[in-house]
Write a protein that holds these residues in place. Structure first.
Motif, short mmCIF file in Angstrom:
data_model
loop_
_atom_site.label_atom_id
_atom_site.label_comp_id
_atom_site.label_asym_id
_atom_site.label_seq_id
_atom_site.Cartn_x
_atom_site.Cartn_y
_atom_site.Cartn_z
N SER A 135 95.34 65.06 67.45
CA SER A 135 95.61 65.76 68.71
C SER A 135 94.35 65.88 69.55
N VAL A 136 93.23 66.20 68.91
CA VAL A 136 91.96 66.32 69.63
C VAL A 136 91.53 64.97 70.19
N LEU A 137 91.69 63.91 69.41
CA LEU A 137 91.32 62.57 69.88
C LEU A 137 92.16 62.16 71.08
N VAL A 138 93.45 62.46 71.04
CA VAL A 138 94.32 62.16 72.19
C VAL A 138 93.85 62.95 73.41
N GLY A 139 93.55 64.24 73.20
CA GLY A 139 93.06 65.07 74.29
C GLY A 139 91.75 64.54 74.87
N LEU A 140 90.84 64.13 73.99
CA LEU A 140 89.57 63.56 74.45
C LEU A 140 89.79 62.26 75.22
N GLY A 141 90.71 61.44 74.72
CA GLY A 141 91.01 60.19 75.42
C GLY A 141 91.52 60.43 76.83
N LEU A 142 92.44 61.39 76.96
CA LEU A 142 92.97 61.72 78.29
C LEU A 142 91.87 62.32 79.19
N LEU A 143 91.02 63.15 78.59
CA LEU A 143 89.95 63.76 79.36
C LEU A 143 88.95 62.72 79.86
N ILE A 144 88.62 61.76 79.00
CA ILE A 144 87.72 60.67 79.41
C ILE A 144 88.34 59.84 80.53
N TYR A 145 89.65 59.64 80.45
CA TYR A 145 90.37 58.85 81.45
C TYR A 145 90.32 59.52 82.83
N ILE A 146 90.50 60.85 82.88
CA ILE A 146 90.54 61.54 84.17
C ILE A 146 89.16 62.07 84.59
N TRP A 147 88.16 61.95 83.71
CA TRP A 147 86.86 62.56 83.96
C TRP A 147 86.21 62.15 85.28
N PRO A 148 86.09 60.84 85.61
CA PRO A 148 85.41 60.47 86.87
C PRO A 148 86.08 61.07 88.10
N ALA A 149 87.40 61.04 88.13
CA ALA A 149 88.11 61.60 89.28
C ALA A 149 87.94 63.12 89.34
N GLN A 150 87.97 63.77 88.19
CA GLN A 150 87.82 65.23 88.16
C GLN A 150 86.42 65.65 88.64
N ILE A 151 85.41 64.90 88.24
CA ILE A 151 84.04 65.21 88.68
C ILE A 151 83.92 65.06 90.19
N LYS A 152 84.50 64.00 90.73
CA LYS A 152 84.44 63.79 92.18
C LYS A 152 85.15 64.90 92.93
N LEU A 153 86.30 65.35 92.41
CA LEU A 153 87.04 66.44 93.05
C LEU A 153 86.27 67.75 92.96
N ALA A 154 85.56 67.94 91.86
CA ALA A 154 84.81 69.18 91.67
C ALA A 154 83.58 69.24 92.58
N THR A 155 82.99 68.08 92.86
CA THR A 155 81.76 68.06 93.66
C THR A 155 82.04 67.95 95.16
N HIS A 156 83.02 67.11 95.55
CA HIS A 156 83.29 66.93 96.99
C HIS A 156 84.72 66.42 97.13
N GLU A 157 85.66 67.36 97.33
CA GLU A 157 87.08 66.98 97.36
C GLU A 157 87.41 66.09 98.55
N ALA A 158 86.81 66.38 99.70
CA ALA A 158 87.10 65.58 100.90
C ALA A 158 86.69 64.12 100.69
N LEU A 159 85.51 63.91 100.11
CA LEU A 159 85.04 62.56 99.83
C LEU A 159 85.91 61.88 98.79
N ALA A 160 86.38 62.67 97.80
CA ALA A 160 87.26 62.11 96.78
C ALA A 160 88.57 61.63 97.39
#
Length: 274
Positions: A135-160
Motif C-alpha cells: 500500500s505504501v509503495l502504491v502511494g509513493l508511486g502515485l505521489l511521485i507521478y503527481i509530484w512535479p505538477a503539485q510542486i508547480k501548483l504550490a509555487t506558482h499556480e498561474a504559471l502552472a
C-alpha cells in the motif's frame, strides 16, 4: 528479549515503512496549505470505519466513500463569506462526532474505540507487513507521478495553468493519495492523530531546510526517529502507540523550534555587533 522483539519489531518496521510516505506527503500538505483538509479527512476515517463495519464492507471501501463525500461536500458548501479554515474545522469536528456516534451506536466496536482514535501498531504482526508495504509503495508511486505538477501548483499556480496543468484534476489526485494514506495510517496513530504524523515532521524540517529536497529528506529522518522512539516509548510508558509517536514528534518540533529561534537570535546579535 526475543519475546519483546517479536512484538515490537513488526510494529517498528510498519511505522518506519509508513513514515516513508507520510514525510513527503506531509511536506506537500504544507506547501499546498491543506493541513486543515488533511485533518478533516483524518477524522472522516472514523466514520468510514463505522460504515464499513455496519455494512460489512472492507474498511478501505468505507473510508473511500467518506473521502469522496467530504470532497463533494466541501464543493457544495463553499462560500466566499466563510473562511476556508473555519469551514474545514467544522467539517472535521462534525465527522469526528458522527464517527464516534456511529461506532458506539451502530456497531459492536465500542471496545475498539480507543484503538481507532489513537492507533495501536503493536497489534500488527509479520503477516500484516506485506500488505502495508504494498500500500505504501502504491502511494509513493502515485505521489511521485503527481509530484512535479503539485510542486508547480504550490509555487506558482498561474504559471502552472499556463503550462497546461489542471489544478482541479491535480487537487483530486492529491486528495486521493491523502485519503489512501489516512486509511493505512489509521491503525498506526488513529483518526485523531493522523494529521500530527503528517504535519509535525514537515514543520520541524521546514525550520532548518534550505530547499524543498532538503526539507523532504529532513522530514523523513525526523519521522523515522519519531516512530522509533514512539514505538519503544509506548512499551516503556504503557500508553497507546499513536499517542507516543505523535508526542515524540511534537517534542522534536519544539526542540527544533527552540534551536531555530536561538540561531536567529545569535545571527541578529552578530549583525548588531558589526
Amino acid at each position: 528479549m526475543n519475546a519483546w522483539l517479536a512484538i515490537i519489531a513488526p510494529a517498528w518496521i510498519a511505522g518506519s515503512v509508513l513514515a516513508l510516505l507520510s514525510a513527503p506527503l506531509g511536506c506537500l500538505v504544507l506547501w499546498r496549505r491543506m493541513a486543515f483538509f488533511a485533518d478533516a479527512l483524518a477524522h472522516g476515517t472514523l466514520l468510514g470505519v463505522a460504515l464499513a463495519v455496519w455494512w460489512q464492507l472492507p474498511m478501505g471501501v468505507g473510508i473511500a466513500i467518506i473521502s469522496i463525500a467530504v470532497v463533494l461536500g466541501l464543493v457544495l458548501i463553499d462560500d466566499e463569506r466563510l473562511p476556508v479554515d473555519a469551514v474545514l474545522a467544522v467539517v472535521a469536528v462534525s465527522l469526528l462526532c458522527l464517527g464516534l456516534l456511529a461506532l458506539t451506536q451502530l456497531t459492536d466496536q465500542q471496545a475498539n474505540v480507543l484503538g481507532f482514535l489513537f492507533g495501536n501498531l503493536l497489534e500488527l504482526d509479520w503477516a500484516d507487513l506485506p500488505l502495508l508495504a504494498t500500500s505504501v509503495l502504491v502511494g509513493l508511486g502515485l505521489l511521485i507521478y503527481i509530484w512535479p505538477a503539485q510542486i508547480k501548483l504550490a509555487t506558482h499556480e498561474a504559471l502552472a495553468r499556463i503550462q497546461g496543468i489542471n489544478p482541479a484534476r491535480q487537487r483530486l489526485f492529491f486528495m486521493g493519495v491523502l485519503a489512501g494514506f489516512c486509511a493505512i495510517a489509521l491503525q498506526a496513530v488513529g483518526s485523531l492523530l493522523i494529521s500530527g504524523l503528517l504535519v509535525l515532521p514537515a514543520l520541524s524540517a521546514r525550520l532548518w531546510a534550505s530547499s524543498p529536497k532538503q526539507m523532504v529528506l529532513l522530514s523523513l529522518l525526523i519521522a523515522q526517529v519519531g516512530v522509533t522512539l514512539g514505538v519503544w516509548g509506548s512499551i516503556w510508558l504503557d500508553i497507546q502507540t499513536g499517542l507516543s509517536i505523535v508526542l515524540i514528534l511534537a517534542i522534536l518540533f519544539f526542540i527544533a523550534l527552540f534551536f531555530s529561534k536561538l540561531k536567529t537570535l545569535r545571527f541578529w546579535s552578530a549583525e548588531r555587533r558589526r
